[in-house]
Design a protein around this motif. Structure first.
Motif, PDB file in Angstrom:
ATOM      1  N   THR A 234      -3.363   0.312 -12.988  1.00 20.29           N
ATOM      2  CA  THR A 234      -3.682  -0.755 -12.046  1.00 20.29           C
ATOM      3  C   THR A 234      -5.192  -0.827 -11.878  1.00 20.29           C
ATOM      4  O   THR A 234      -5.824   0.166 -11.514  1.00 20.29           O
ATOM      5  CB  THR A 234      -3.004  -0.513 -10.690  1.00 20.29           C
ATOM      6  OG1 THR A 234      -1.592  -0.451 -10.882  1.00 20.29           O
ATOM      7  CG2 THR A 234      -3.339  -1.635  -9.719  1.00 20.29           C
TER       8      THR A 234
ATOM      9  N   THR B 161      -8.620  -2.816 -10.356  1.00 17.98           N
ATOM     10  CA  THR B 161      -9.264  -3.774  -9.471  1.00 17.98           C
ATOM     11  C   THR B 161     -10.486  -4.359 -10.165  1.00 17.98           C
ATOM     12  O   THR B 161     -10.867  -3.932 -11.266  1.00 17.98           O
ATOM     13  CB  THR B 161      -9.687  -3.102  -8.160  1.00 17.98           C
ATOM     14  OG1 THR B 161     -10.682  -2.093  -8.451  1.00 17.98           O
ATOM     15  CG2 THR B 161      -8.501  -2.447  -7.468  1.00 17.98           C
TER      16      THR B 161
ATOM     17  N   VAL C  88      -5.138  -6.473  -9.968  1.00 20.83           N
ATOM     18  CA  VAL C  88      -4.856  -6.732  -8.565  1.00 20.83           C
ATOM     19  C   VAL C  88      -5.266  -8.157  -8.229  1.00 20.83           C
ATOM     20  O   VAL C  88      -6.403  -8.565  -8.500  1.00 20.83           O
ATOM     21  CB  VAL C  88      -5.608  -5.721  -7.663  1.00 20.83           C
ATOM     22  CG1 VAL C  88      -5.357  -6.031  -6.194  1.00 20.83           C
ATOM     23  CG2 VAL C  88      -5.164  -4.299  -7.982  1.00 20.83           C
ATOM     24  N   ASP C  89      -4.357  -8.897  -7.648  1.00 19.65           N
ATOM     25  CA  ASP C  89      -4.632 -10.277  -7.255  1.00 19.65           C
ATOM     26  C   ASP C  89      -5.201 -10.273  -5.837  1.00 19.65           C
ATOM     27  O   ASP C  89      -4.474 -10.113  -4.860  1.00 19.65           O
ATOM     28  CB  ASP C  89      -3.337 -11.093  -7.306  1.00 19.65           C
ATOM     29  CG  ASP C  89      -3.579 -12.563  -6.989  1.00 19.65           C
ATOM     30  OD1 ASP C  89      -4.731 -12.919  -6.671  1.00 19.65           O
ATOM     31  OD2 ASP C  89      -2.616 -13.346  -7.054  1.00 19.65           O
ATOM     32  N   ASP C  90      -6.522 -10.430  -5.724  1.00 22.56           N
ATOM     33  CA  ASP C  90      -7.185 -10.460  -4.420  1.00 22.56           C
ATOM     34  C   ASP C  90      -7.794 -11.828  -4.122  1.00 22.56           C
ATOM     35  O   ASP C  90      -8.716 -11.949  -3.318  1.00 22.56           O
ATOM     36  CB  ASP C  90      -8.268  -9.384  -4.339  1.00 22.56           C
ATOM     37  CG  ASP C  90      -9.328  -9.541  -5.419  1.00 22.56           C
ATOM     38  OD1 ASP C  90      -9.143 -10.396  -6.306  1.00 22.56           O
ATOM     39  OD2 ASP C  90     -10.336  -8.819  -5.373  1.00 22.56           O
TER      40      ASP C  90
ATOM     41  N   MET D 253      -0.560  -4.048  -3.567  1.00 21.54           N
ATOM     42  CA  MET D 253      -1.026  -4.832  -4.711  1.00 21.54           C
ATOM     43  C   MET D 253      -0.203  -6.096  -4.815  1.00 21.54           C
ATOM     44  O   MET D 253       1.029  -6.060  -4.738  1.00 21.54           O
ATOM     45  CB  MET D 253      -0.885  -4.019  -5.988  1.00 21.54           C
ATOM     46  CG  MET D 253      -1.329  -4.806  -7.234  1.00 21.54           C
ATOM     47  SD  MET D 253      -0.976  -3.927  -8.746  1.00 21.54           S
ATOM     48  CE  MET D 253       0.774  -4.204  -8.802  1.00 21.54           C
ATOM     49  N   LYS D 254      -0.866  -7.230  -4.998  1.00 22.83           N
ATOM     50  CA  LYS D 254      -0.206  -8.511  -5.183  1.00 22.83           C
ATOM     51  C   LYS D 254      -0.503  -8.992  -6.594  1.00 22.83           C
ATOM     52  O   LYS D 254      -1.497  -9.618  -6.859  1.00 22.83           O
ATOM     53  CB  LYS D 254      -0.696  -9.529  -4.151  1.00 22.83           C
ATOM     54  CG  LYS D 254      -0.343  -9.144  -2.728  1.00 22.83           C
ATOM     55  CD  LYS D 254      -0.764 -10.221  -1.760  1.00 22.83           C
ATOM     56  CE  LYS D 254      -2.264 -10.340  -1.718  1.00 22.83           C
ATOM     57  NZ  LYS D 254      -2.725 -11.331  -0.748  1.00 22.83           N
ATOM     58  N   THR D 255       0.413  -8.634  -7.502  1.00 21.05           N
ATOM     59  CA  THR D 255       0.171  -8.998  -8.884  1.00 21.05           C
ATOM     60  C   THR D 255       0.400 -10.475  -9.136  1.00 21.05           C
ATOM     61  O   THR D 255      -0.298 -11.112  -9.888  1.00 21.05           O
ATOM     62  CB  THR D 255       1.080  -8.163  -9.789  1.00 21.05           C
ATOM     63  OG1 THR D 255       0.882  -6.795  -9.471  1.00 21.05           O
ATOM     64  CG2 THR D 255       0.752  -8.409 -11.254  1.00 21.05           C
TER      65      THR D 255
ATOM     66  N   VAL E 278      -5.646 -13.250 -13.771  1.00 24.36           N
ATOM     67  CA  VAL E 278      -4.911 -13.437 -12.516  1.00 24.36           C
ATOM     68  C   VAL E 278      -4.363 -14.859 -12.427  1.00 24.36           C
ATOM     69  O   VAL E 278      -3.183 -15.069 -12.095  1.00 24.36           O
ATOM     70  CB  VAL E 278      -5.828 -13.126 -11.313  1.00 24.36           C
ATOM     71  CG1 VAL E 278      -5.137 -13.519 -10.005  1.00 24.36           C
ATOM     72  CG2 VAL E 278      -6.174 -11.642 -11.276  1.00 24.36           C
TER      73      VAL E 278
END
Length: 476
Positions: free
Chosen positions: A62, A64, A275-277, A1-3, A195
């Protein structure tokens, strides 16, 4: 996960070379930079988790984007209203179908008629006999009815109502799809809004730390007699401005978190992480593929077409009010003076059939008025259908152009952020070497912050543009 994002261009800041006149400050500056960087990374999560008044026990949830969409479908009132409308339309069709098919009922009745009481003596010798009741509206003093009734009504109105309900069901299904796709856009905007707000807060932290570091550098250079007092004042003003910007971005991040929490949780839970996608943008199909999918899968067009079909069937139903209607009843059971299967050896169970043809003659113009109303609604539905077709073609080009532009600009925005980071590093080195002014350093700091924020906004813009395009085409 890239917060929270780590910009690849920021790693170049660590490779700065200090001029020989400032070598004595290398070690303290490196310690200060490392301490500020550690604070920047550790402080990102703290404000995000402190926004909840009563956080849930345990680790934060968390979420998505798909999790957010699933939760929003359960809690969004507008989407639930569209789903409820679909269920109501489905039940309306069941009821309309029942009006076309035969119905079966079982009726039980007892009819009592006042008798004659004590008969006079003359009745025994009378050749006419004596009446057995004084009220002759019924078939006897006691009448027992226990019979099944199969009823069938045949008319153009019933058939048209059933077809209208089927078209209304298709319309409600299309509206539910419109609501579902609109909810995707709403959740996508709120999700990536949070985000991006978190990214901007991270950028503001780094900018504030950089401004503090530059203020320290200018103060030391002033103490060494290498810069004027005005440089220190400008650096202090810049540091104060960055601190204010940090507070504003923190407020924006908390506001974005609240907006998303309202959509996702029925109990208003704020203890969650997203989640930073945004680093993995999805590919964009060609316009020809998008146009084909839009003409085939567009729910607005289906809803307008279904509305036109509904209005057509309403016209047919109105015509049915001007035509004869036939109803048939088949009765089987007991209709006797005694509640028994047999009376004096005669079987009481029997059947009868009644056919009724109702012919409308005169209704003061109400039937003609209903027909006129139905025709007016049909004309309006035809106009709305043609408008929906034109609007589809317009929105396809508009939304696709928005998505295509956002997709093509992301590479340029990333390059600008990288160049701004290099410019910031080189300008700081030139200032320490006495080759640039404090205004150039401040401008480089502001440019770097704007470039990073623009890159974050560009990535979110593309995701929202794709969500808007998919409201017309469905998933691709």
């Amino acid at each position: 996960m890239k917060t929270y994002p780590m910009y690849p261009v920021a790693r170049k800041n660590a490779s700065s070379q200090i001029d020989c006149r400032a070598n004595r400050w290398i070690f303290p500056l490196v310690l200060l930079a490392l301490r500020a960087s550690g604070f920047a990374q550790d402080a990102i999560v703290a404000p995000a988790q402190s926004t909840g008044a009563t956080p849930a026990a345990g680790a934060p949830i968390t979420i998505t984007l798909q999790d957010a969409l699933g939760r929003a479908r359960l809690n969004d009132p507008q989407y639930r209203s569209a789903v409820t409308g679909l269920g109501l339309a489905r039940e309306d069709r069941v009821q309309a179908r029942a009006g076309v098919l035969p119905n079966l009922n079982y009726n039980n009745s007892f009819v009592y008629t006042q008798g004659t009481g004590a008969l006079p003596a003359s009745c025994a010798t009378s050749t006419l006999g004596c009446p057995n009741s004084r009220f002759i509206a019924n078939n006897g003093v006691h009448e027992y009815i226990s019979q099944a009734d199969v009823h069938q009504a045949l008319s153009l109105t019933n058939v048209a109502d059933y077809r209208r309900s089927s078209a209304a069901l298709a319309q409600a299904r299309a509206k539910a799809e419109i609501a579902a796709r609109g909810l995707v856009v709403t959740v996508t905007q709120a999700y990536y809004g949070l985000v991006v707000a978190q990214r901007k807060y991270s950028t503001a932290q780094r900018a504030a730390a950089e401004a503090t570091r530059f203020l320290d550098i200018s103060q030391k250079l002033e103490n060494g007699g290498e810069v004027a007092r005005a440089d220190v004042i400008k650096a202090r003003i810049q540091s104060q401005q960055q601190q204010r910007d940090l507070q504003e971005t923190q407020l924006g991040m908390e506001r974005s978190r609240l907006d998303l929490a309202v959509l996702l949780f029925p109990d208003f839970n704020q203890d969650f992480a997203v989640v930073d996608d945004l680093q993995t943008p999805e590919p964009l199909p060609s316009f020809a593929e998008v146009e084909t999918a839009g003409k085939k899968n567009n729910p607005d067009l289906r809803a307008a077409l279904a509305a036109f079909e509904v209005s057509n069937h309403e016209v047919t139903a109105a015509w049915g009010g001007l035509l004869p209607a036939l109803s048939i009843d088949y009765l089987y059971g007991i209709d006797s003076n005694r509640f028994a299967l047999r009376t004096d050896g005669v079987r009481n169970v029997g059947y009868s059939a009644v056919a009724t043809l109702q012919i409308p003659i005169f209704s003061w113009g109400s039937d003609r008025s209903k027909l006129k109303q139905a025709e007016l609604r049909r004309d309006q539905a035809r106009v709305e259908l043609t408008f929906a077709q034109r609007q589809l073609l317009s929105h396809l080009r508009e939304f696709y152009g928005e998505a295509e532009t956002a997709r093509s600009e992301m590479e340029s925005l990333a390059s600008s952020a990288e160049l701004a980071a290099d410019s910031m590093r080189l300008t700081t080195l030139r200032y320490q070497a006495g080759e640039s002014t404090v205004l150039e350093v401040v401008d480089a700091q502001n440019t770097l912050t704007l470039a990073r924020n623009a890159y974050d906004d560009g990535q979110a813009r593309f995701r929202v543009a794709v969500a808007n395009l998919q409201t017309l085409t469905g998933n691709f």
